[in-house]
Design a protein around this motif. Sequence first.
Motif, PDB file in Angstrom:
ATOM      1  N   GLU A 225     -25.804 -47.955 -26.100  1.00 38.44           N
ATOM      2  CA  GLU A 225     -26.402 -47.590 -27.379  1.00 38.44           C
ATOM      3  C   GLU A 225     -25.826 -48.440 -28.519  1.00 38.44           C
ATOM      4  OE1 GLU A 225     -26.403 -43.682 -30.240  1.00 38.44           O
ATOM      5  OE2 GLU A 225     -26.509 -43.365 -28.072  1.00 38.44           O
ATOM      6  N   THR A 226     -24.516 -48.649 -28.515  1.00 40.75           N
ATOM      7  CA  THR A 226     -23.863 -49.465 -29.542  1.00 40.75           C
ATOM      8  C   THR A 226     -24.346 -50.911 -29.471  1.00 40.75           C
ATOM      9  OG1 THR A 226     -21.895 -48.061 -29.504  1.00 40.75           O
ATOM     10  CG2 THR A 226     -21.629 -50.257 -30.428  1.00 40.75           C
ATOM     11  N   VAL A 227     -24.439 -51.463 -28.259  1.00 40.86           N
ATOM     12  CA  VAL A 227     -24.893 -52.846 -28.078  1.00 40.86           C
ATOM     13  C   VAL A 227     -26.337 -52.983 -28.550  1.00 40.86           C
ATOM     14  CG1 VAL A 227     -25.456 -54.602 -26.339  1.00 40.86           C
ATOM     15  CG2 VAL A 227     -23.264 -53.425 -26.242  1.00 40.86           C
ATOM     16  N   SER A 228     -27.164 -52.023 -28.229  1.00 40.99           N
ATOM     17  CA  SER A 228     -28.564 -52.060 -28.635  1.00 40.99           C
ATOM     18  C   SER A 228     -28.678 -52.013 -30.158  1.00 40.99           C
ATOM     19  CB  SER A 228     -29.304 -50.878 -28.013  1.00 40.99           C
ATOM     20  OG  SER A 228     -30.639 -50.856 -28.427  1.00 40.99           O
ATOM     21  N   TRP A 229     -27.912 -51.145 -30.793  1.00 41.33           N
ATOM     22  CA  TRP A 229     -27.903 -51.057 -32.250  1.00 41.33           C
ATOM     23  C   TRP A 229     -27.424 -52.377 -32.866  1.00 41.33           C
ATOM     24  CZ3 TRP A 229     -23.424 -51.459 -35.206  1.00 41.33           C
ATOM     25  CH2 TRP A 229     -23.590 -51.260 -36.574  1.00 41.33           C
ATOM     26  N   ALA A 230     -26.316 -52.930 -32.301  1.00 43.28           N
ATOM     27  CA  ALA A 230     -25.748 -54.169 -32.827  1.00 43.28           C
ATOM     28  C   ALA A 230     -26.706 -55.341 -32.643  1.00 43.28           C
ATOM     29  CB  ALA A 230     -24.407 -54.465 -32.160  1.00 43.28           C
ATOM     30  N   ALA A 231     -27.445 -55.372 -31.546  1.00 43.53           N
ATOM     31  CA  ALA A 231     -28.391 -56.458 -31.292  1.00 43.53           C
ATOM     32  C   ALA A 231     -29.515 -56.438 -32.323  1.00 43.53           C
ATOM     33  CB  ALA A 231     -28.956 -56.351 -29.886  1.00 43.53           C
ATOM     34  N   GLY A 232     -29.844 -55.266 -32.811  1.00 46.58           N
ATOM     35  CA  GLY A 232     -30.908 -55.146 -33.795  1.00 46.58           C
ATOM     36  C   GLY A 232     -30.491 -55.582 -35.186  1.00 46.58           C
ATOM     37  N   ASN A 233     -29.203 -55.861 -35.371  1.00 43.45           N
ATOM     38  CA  ASN A 233     -28.706 -56.253 -36.685  1.00 43.45           C
ATOM     39  C   ASN A 233     -28.813 -57.748 -36.963  1.00 43.45           C
ATOM     40  OD1 ASN A 233     -28.061 -53.665 -37.432  1.00 43.45           O
ATOM     41  ND2 ASN A 233     -25.957 -53.791 -36.710  1.00 43.45           N
ATOM     42  N   GLY A 234     -29.408 -58.485 -36.081  1.00 48.47           N
ATOM     43  CA  GLY A 234     -29.607 -59.916 -36.350  1.00 48.47           C
ATOM     44  C   GLY A 234     -28.651 -60.803 -35.584  1.00 48.47           C
ATOM     45  N   ASP A 235     -28.021 -61.740 -36.278  1.00 49.22           N
ATOM     46  CA  ASP A 235     -27.167 -62.782 -35.691  1.00 49.22           C
ATOM     47  C   ASP A 235     -26.113 -62.180 -34.763  1.00 49.22           C
ATOM     48  OD1 ASP A 235     -25.881 -65.101 -35.058  1.00 49.22           O
ATOM     49  OD2 ASP A 235     -24.932 -65.364 -37.026  1.00 49.22           O
ATOM     50  N   ARG A 236     -26.241 -62.462 -33.489  1.00 50.58           N
ATOM     51  CA  ARG A 236     -25.323 -61.898 -32.488  1.00 50.58           C
ATOM     52  C   ARG A 236     -24.048 -62.717 -32.342  1.00 50.58           C
ATOM     53  NH1 ARG A 236     -29.879 -60.474 -27.924  1.00 50.58           N
ATOM     54  NH2 ARG A 236     -31.080 -59.126 -29.282  1.00 50.58           N
ATOM     55  N   SER A 237     -24.055 -63.963 -32.778  1.00 55.06           N
ATOM     56  CA  SER A 237     -22.896 -64.841 -32.566  1.00 55.06           C
ATOM     57  C   SER A 237     -21.677 -64.387 -33.350  1.00 55.06           C
ATOM     58  CB  SER A 237     -23.243 -66.285 -32.913  1.00 55.06           C
ATOM     59  OG  SER A 237     -23.495 -66.398 -34.302  1.00 55.06           O
ATOM     60  N   GLU A 238     -21.879 -63.702 -34.472  1.00 52.97           N
ATOM     61  CA  GLU A 238     -20.743 -63.242 -35.276  1.00 52.97           C
ATOM     62  C   GLU A 238     -20.721 -61.719 -35.396  1.00 52.97           C
ATOM     63  OE1 GLU A 238     -20.563 -65.263 -39.006  1.00 52.97           O
ATOM     64  OE2 GLU A 238     -20.853 -67.212 -38.086  1.00 52.97           O
TER      65      GLU A 238
END
Length: 161
Positions: A36-49
Motif C-alpha cells: 500500500e505504501t509503495v503504491s501510494w508513493a508511486a502515485g506521487n510522481g518521480d520515483r528516483s528521489e
Amino acid sequence: MPTTQPKPNYISAQGLAALQARYDALFHGERPKVVETVSWAAGNGDRSENGDYIYGKRRLREIDREVRHLSRRIKQAEVIDPAAHPDKSRIFFGATVELADGDDNRRTVTLVGDDEADAGAGRIGWNSPLAGALRGASVGDLRTVRLPAGPKEWEVMAIGY
C-alpha cells in the motif's frame, strides 16, 4: 539425472507454529501495508528521489525473500514429538542433555530443529557439530566435538525428554 529430495526439516510442534506465525505476520500483516505504501508513493510522481518508494520496494524484496524461505522450511518440516521416542536412554531429537567437559564444567543443551536453535538459551540445532557428536549417545559416553579451536571432549551426564 535423478532429483535429490531435500533433507527433512526436523522440528518440534512449537517450532513449526512459530515458523507459521512468522510467515503469517509477514505475508498477511506487513506485506500488504508495504504494498500500500509503495503504491501510494508511486502515485506521487518521480520515483528516483522518492524515499518511500525506494525503501518500500527494498523492504518488499526482503519480505518476499523471507516468505519464500519460510515457505520452503514449512513445506520440508517433519514434526517430531520427543516424548514419543521409544528409547529414552539415548540422545535423539528433543533430548535435554547435561554435559561435563574435562574440567567438570557443566552445560545443559536441548537438541532442537535448526530453525529453533538459540545457543544462548541452550537450544542447539539438530545439524550442529555438537548435536551431531551427541546423537545416539548414552549416559557415561564420551563424545569429541571438532571445533575451530580444536577438539573438545564432553561426557554425557544425564539425558531427559
